[in-house]
Scaffold this motif. Structure first.
Motif, mmCIF file in Angstrom:
data_model
loop_
_atom_site.group_PDB
_atom_site.id
_atom_site.type_symbol
_atom_site.label_atom_id
_atom_site.label_comp_id
_atom_site.label_asym_id
_atom_site.label_seq_id
_atom_site.Cartn_x
_atom_site.Cartn_y
_atom_site.Cartn_z
ATOM 1 N N GLU A 1 4.392 9.258 -12.958
ATOM 2 C CA GLU A 1 4.720 7.843 -13.156
ATOM 3 C C GLU A 1 4.911 7.146 -11.818
ATOM 4 O O GLU A 1 5.745 7.566 -11.014
ATOM 5 C CB GLU A 1 6.004 7.712 -13.980
ATOM 6 C CG GLU A 1 5.886 8.246 -15.380
ATOM 7 C CD GLU A 1 7.164 8.071 -16.172
ATOM 8 O OE1 GLU A 1 8.000 7.210 -15.804
ATOM 9 O OE2 GLU A 1 7.329 8.791 -17.163
ATOM 10 N N PRO A 2 4.168 6.059 -11.566
ATOM 11 C CA PRO A 2 4.347 5.315 -10.315
ATOM 12 C C PRO A 2 5.730 4.656 -10.259
ATOM 13 O O PRO A 2 6.225 4.152 -11.264
ATOM 14 C CB PRO A 2 3.256 4.240 -10.350
ATOM 15 C CG PRO A 2 2.388 4.557 -11.513
ATOM 16 C CD PRO A 2 3.122 5.505 -12.399
ATOM 17 N N GLN A 3 6.344 4.714 -9.099
ATOM 18 C CA GLN A 3 7.649 4.093 -8.846
ATOM 19 C C GLN A 3 7.462 3.001 -7.798
ATOM 20 O O GLN A 3 6.520 3.056 -7.015
ATOM 21 C CB GLN A 3 8.655 5.130 -8.342
ATOM 22 C CG GLN A 3 8.804 6.337 -9.247
ATOM 23 C CD GLN A 3 9.346 5.972 -10.609
ATOM 24 O OE1 GLN A 3 10.290 5.203 -10.720
ATOM 25 N NE2 GLN A 3 8.751 6.531 -11.658
ATOM 26 N N CYS A 4 8.347 2.049 -7.745
ATOM 27 C CA CYS A 4 8.219 0.934 -6.799
ATOM 28 C C CYS A 4 9.438 0.847 -5.898
ATOM 29 O O CYS A 4 10.559 0.714 -6.382
ATOM 30 C CB CYS A 4 8.065 -0.393 -7.544
ATOM 31 S SG CYS A 4 6.567 -0.494 -8.506
ATOM 32 N N TRP A 5 9.205 0.917 -4.593
ATOM 33 C CA TRP A 5 10.261 0.650 -3.630
ATOM 34 C C TRP A 5 10.339 -0.854 -3.435
ATOM 35 O O TRP A 5 9.349 -1.566 -3.591
ATOM 36 C CB TRP A 5 9.929 1.239 -2.262
ATOM 37 C CG TRP A 5 10.021 2.715 -2.139
ATOM 38 C CD1 TRP A 5 11.140 3.482 -2.261
ATOM 39 C CD2 TRP A 5 8.959 3.605 -1.811
ATOM 40 N NE1 TRP A 5 10.834 4.799 -2.035
ATOM 41 C CE2 TRP A 5 9.503 4.896 -1.757
ATOM 42 C CE3 TRP A 5 7.599 3.439 -1.558
ATOM 43 C CZ2 TRP A 5 8.745 6.007 -1.445
ATOM 44 C CZ3 TRP A 5 6.846 4.548 -1.248
ATOM 45 C CH2 TRP A 5 7.421 5.820 -1.209
ATOM 46 N N GLY B 1 0.791 -1.230 0.000
ATOM 47 C CA GLY B 1 0.000 0.000 0.000
ATOM 48 C C GLY B 1 0.819 1.274 0.000
ATOM 49 O O GLY B 1 0.252 2.359 0.076
ATOM 50 N N CYS B 2 2.133 1.170 -0.098
ATOM 51 C CA CYS B 2 2.979 2.373 -0.153
ATOM 52 C C CYS B 2 3.167 2.762 -1.611
ATOM 53 O O CYS B 2 3.363 1.906 -2.464
ATOM 54 C CB CYS B 2 4.328 2.107 0.497
ATOM 55 S SG CYS B 2 4.211 1.844 2.260
ATOM 56 N N GLU B 3 3.094 4.062 -1.879
ATOM 57 C CA GLU B 3 3.248 4.490 -3.262
ATOM 58 C C GLU B 3 4.045 5.775 -3.365
ATOM 59 O O GLU B 3 4.004 6.635 -2.492
ATOM 60 C CB GLU B 3 1.895 4.662 -3.939
ATOM 61 C CG GLU B 3 1.018 5.729 -3.348
ATOM 62 C CD GLU B 3 -0.332 5.839 -4.059
ATOM 63 O OE1 GLU B 3 -0.793 6.975 -4.232
ATOM 64 O OE2 GLU B 3 -0.895 4.793 -4.421
ATOM 65 N N LEU B 4 4.800 5.859 -4.436
ATOM 66 C CA LEU B 4 5.560 7.044 -4.809
ATOM 67 C C LEU B 4 5.261 7.287 -6.278
ATOM 68 O O LEU B 4 5.442 6.393 -7.107
ATOM 69 C CB LEU B 4 7.064 6.804 -4.602
ATOM 70 C CG LEU B 4 8.018 7.850 -5.164
ATOM 71 C CD1 LEU B 4 7.849 9.192 -4.455
ATOM 72 C CD2 LEU B 4 9.466 7.370 -5.034
#
Length: 191
Positions: free
Chosen positions: A132-136, A124-127
């Motif tokens: 543009e969505p990024q993924c940790w 559920g964490c988003e950047l």
């Protein structure tokens, strides 16, 4: 300077801040603070004027925090591309609690890239950077140009716990050495 310098710095940072298995933090470490990542940090002092979690803030070392996190500080100092001598340089731990959201913002300059080392990344964490969505990912570095508009959110449940990343500002690979020196001079931290 090539982009491989930035990637190399991110790799070096992730190697120096290795993560032992959860639940194995010794007393006085970050694990004892109920933050589920294990970097060698002691609890912050209640009388400290340092920003909690910051090792470098606007080009200035935060000595109390650096003493509490000697391994993280050594790793930081070992990065040749760390932006440490001017007010655009920051490094430290970022904790985002479930339900928190940082509204749209952008960084002060495109002379840097921001390295996010994922330490604890619940669902559920988003950047989103520049739309543009990024993924940790835990144990991996994500390089972000924060001069673009970005938002951060933790849409997880309270049971998921906080999102924790170690953030380091690195020189953008397209900024030449002479330009770095000029920026360090013009934007030197106040004495």
């Amino acid at each position: 300077m090539s982009k491989s310098i930035c990637v190399c710095s991110a790799w070096r940072l992730s190697r120096h801040l290795h993560l032992p298995p959860r639940g194995q933090g010794a007393p006085g470490t970050a694990e004892s603070l109920h933050v589920p990542f294990a970097v060698d940090c002691a609890p912050p002092s209640p009388t400290s004027s340092d920003d909690p979690g910051c090792l470098e803030k606007k080009g200035r070392c935060q000595p109390n925090n650096c003493r509490r996190c000697p391994g993280a500080y050594r790793a930081l100092r070992g990065l040749r591309s760390f932006m440490s001598a001017n007010t655009f340089g920051n490094a430290g731990f970022s904790v985002l609690l479930p339900g928190a959201r940082l509204e749209s913002r952008c960084g002060p300059t495109n002379a840097r890239v921001r390295c996010h080392l994922g330490l604890k990344i619940p669902p559920g964490c988003e950047l989103v950077v520049g739309g543009e969505p990024q993924c940790w990912a835990e144990g991996h570095c994500l390089l972000v140009d924060d001069s673009f508009l970005y938002t951060v959110a933790h849409n997880g449940s309270p049971e998921d716990g906080p999102r924790v990343v170690f953030i380091v500002d690195l020189w953008h690979p397209n900024v030449a050495g002479a330009e770095r020196q000029a920026l360090d001079f013009v934007f030197a931290p106040d004495p």
